[in-house]
Scaffold this active site. Structure first.
Site, PDB file in Angstrom:
ATOM      1  N   CYS A 113       0.819  -1.292   0.118  1.00 15.86           N
ATOM      2  CA  CYS A 113       0.001   0.029  -0.009  1.00 15.86           C
ATOM      3  C   CYS A 113       0.666   1.248   0.059  1.00 15.86           C
ATOM      4  O   CYS A 113       0.128   2.187  -0.292  1.00 15.86           O
ATOM      5  CB  CYS A 113      -1.072   0.039   1.133  1.00 15.86           C
ATOM      6  SG  CYS A 113      -2.215  -1.500   1.175  1.00 15.86           S
ATOM      7  N   HIS A 253      -3.443   7.084   2.784  1.00 11.40           N
ATOM      8  CA  HIS A 253      -3.753   5.793   2.138  1.00 11.40           C
ATOM      9  C   HIS A 253      -5.069   5.378   2.748  1.00 11.40           C
ATOM     10  O   HIS A 253      -5.306   5.577   3.990  1.00 11.40           O
ATOM     11  CB  HIS A 253      -2.468   4.767   2.596  1.00 11.40           C
ATOM     12  CG  HIS A 253      -3.180   3.320   2.202  1.00 11.40           C
ATOM     13  ND1 HIS A 253      -3.583   3.043   0.949  1.00 11.40           N
ATOM     14  CD2 HIS A 253      -3.093   2.262   3.066  1.00 11.40           C
ATOM     15  CE1 HIS A 253      -4.036   1.831   0.971  1.00 11.40           C
ATOM     16  NE2 HIS A 253      -3.841   1.209   2.340  1.00 11.40           N
ATOM     17  N   ASN A 283     -10.134  -0.309  -0.186  1.00 11.36           N
ATOM     18  CA  ASN A 283      -8.296   0.008  -0.119  1.00 11.36           C
ATOM     19  C   ASN A 283      -7.974  -0.878  -1.498  1.00 11.36           C
ATOM     20  O   ASN A 283      -8.136  -2.008  -1.573  1.00 11.36           O
ATOM     21  CB  ASN A 283      -8.188  -1.051   1.264  1.00 11.36           C
ATOM     22  CG  ASN A 283      -6.602  -0.939   1.043  1.00 11.36           C
ATOM     23  OD1 ASN A 283      -5.961  -0.614   0.244  1.00 11.36           O
ATOM     24  ND2 ASN A 283      -5.958  -1.528   2.114  1.00 11.36           N
TER      25      ASN A 283
END
Ligand code: COA
Length: 326
Positions: A113, A253, A283
């Site tokens: 990520c 994020h 996500n």
């Protein structure tokens, strides 16, 4: 001093939307549980035959169109991804071929990520060193291909998307002011894909054990994520002699709403400084930051001279931040 300035942003999400209500139909979960624990309402899922390189190429084309640069102008392509089309070669090479970017070097960065910020950092360094004039930095993922759709602890969280920026070498005060990268591999099993690298070859048993899929211990990851994202945001502010008041937009994020809110609160941001779109995309790992940045940019939420703080955490563990003057 030469700086790397973001002159174009682009993003792409697959057409198919999978809502929490859709997931309720095949998994022991509920829309209410997913919304309250994660803040996610829906996510986009790549179609059969639609690959990470396809999402990345679309996002890149949009960023290049905004920047007004042609494929032949691009001299570097860096893709942050953990769901490349192949284990190798790099998805960046497929994007290079799709775009016809005949003058570009191309490679992938694997930092989960944090992948986009790691990729950005590589490209910024080359631009500032005078070795690249026009670079494409992309975060792209088709996570739906590696999540176990029978595991309610993980599959509800993730989605597919790509985001891209064009970086150009510019004189002056606008551009990426800093990047900070961190890693700690000691607890990698808390968030990883056990197969099929060189450690675990494909076998009947490995397939039976679902080792091809993403594995995560969510509550452990949660704690480290908030702490690490807070730390690396503060490191970036300090390095630039800035306070939270100097930041016009914080783009963290988009892991889930509880991580976002806890991190923003710990750093000291007001709600109106924080960009959130996790409710619509889930996500999307390496894609969340460039996707959010493109949305914010196209919505007029980012103005020339604005200060952006980008902040990520992911598998590895890896964590990273960047400060940008728009
Ligand atoms: N629907 C319904 N129940 C679920 C569920 C789902 N989709 N997923 C888990 N549960 C259940 C669990 O089985 C558990 O039940 P039990 O108490 O009977 O054992 C219960 O809900 C609580 O599970 P827990 O894991 O403690 O929930 P949580 O509050 O920690 O929330 C996450 C789970 C995954 C949402 C949360 O840990 C999280 O957000 N972690 C960070 C993950 C992340 O963002 N990773 C990427 C970082 S880059």
């Amino acid at each position: 001093m030469i700086r790397a300035r973001i002159t174009g942003t682009g993003s792409y999400v697959p057409e198919k939307v999978l809502t929490n209500l859709d997931i309720e139909k095949f998994l022991d979960t509920s829309d209410e549980w997913i919304r309250t624990r994660t803040g996610i309402n829906e996510r986009h899922i790549a179609a059969d035959g639609e690959n990470t390189s396809d999402l990345a190429t679309r996002a890149a084309e949009r960023a290049m169109e905004m920047a007004g640069v042609s494929a032949a102008d691009i001299d570097l392509i860096v893709v942050g991804t953990i769901t490349g089309d192949y284990p190798w070669p790099a998805t960046a090479c497929i994007v290079q071929s799709n775009l016809g970017a005949i003058n570009a070097g191309a490679f992938d960065v694997s930092a989960a990520c944090s992948g986009f910020l790691y990729a950005l950092s590589c490209a910024v360094d080359r631009v500032e060193a005078g070795r690249s004039k026009k670079a494409l930095v992309i975060g792209a993922e088709a996570l739906s291909r590696i999540v176990n759709w029978e595991d309610r602890n993980t599959c509800i969280l993730f989605g597919d998307a790509a985001g891209a920026v064009v970086l150009e070498a510019c004189e002056g005060e606008h551009g990426v002011l800093s990047t900070h990268l961190h890693a700690d591999g000691t607890h990698l099993e808390l968030l990883y894909q056990p197969g099929f690298g060189t450690r675990m070859q494909p076998s009947e048993q490995a397939l039976k054990d679902r080792n091809y899929f993403l594995h995560m211990q969510g509550n452990e990851v949660f704690k480290v994520a908030v702490r690490s994202m807070t730390d690396v945001a503060n490191i970036a502010l300090k390095a630039n002699n800035m306070s939270v008041e100097d930041v016009d937009l914080f783009i963290p994020h988009q892991a889930n709403i509880r991580i976002l809110n806890a991190t923003a609160k710990k750093i000291g941001f007001r709600d109106d400084q924080v960009y959130i779109n996790v409710e619509r995309f889930g996500n999307t790992s390496g894609a969340t930051i460039p996707l959010a940045m493109d949305e914010a940019n196209r919505a007029g939420r980012i103005k020339e001279g604005d200060i952006l703080l980008l902040d990520a955490f992911g598998g590895g563990f890896t964590w990273a931040s960047a400060i940008v003057r728009w």
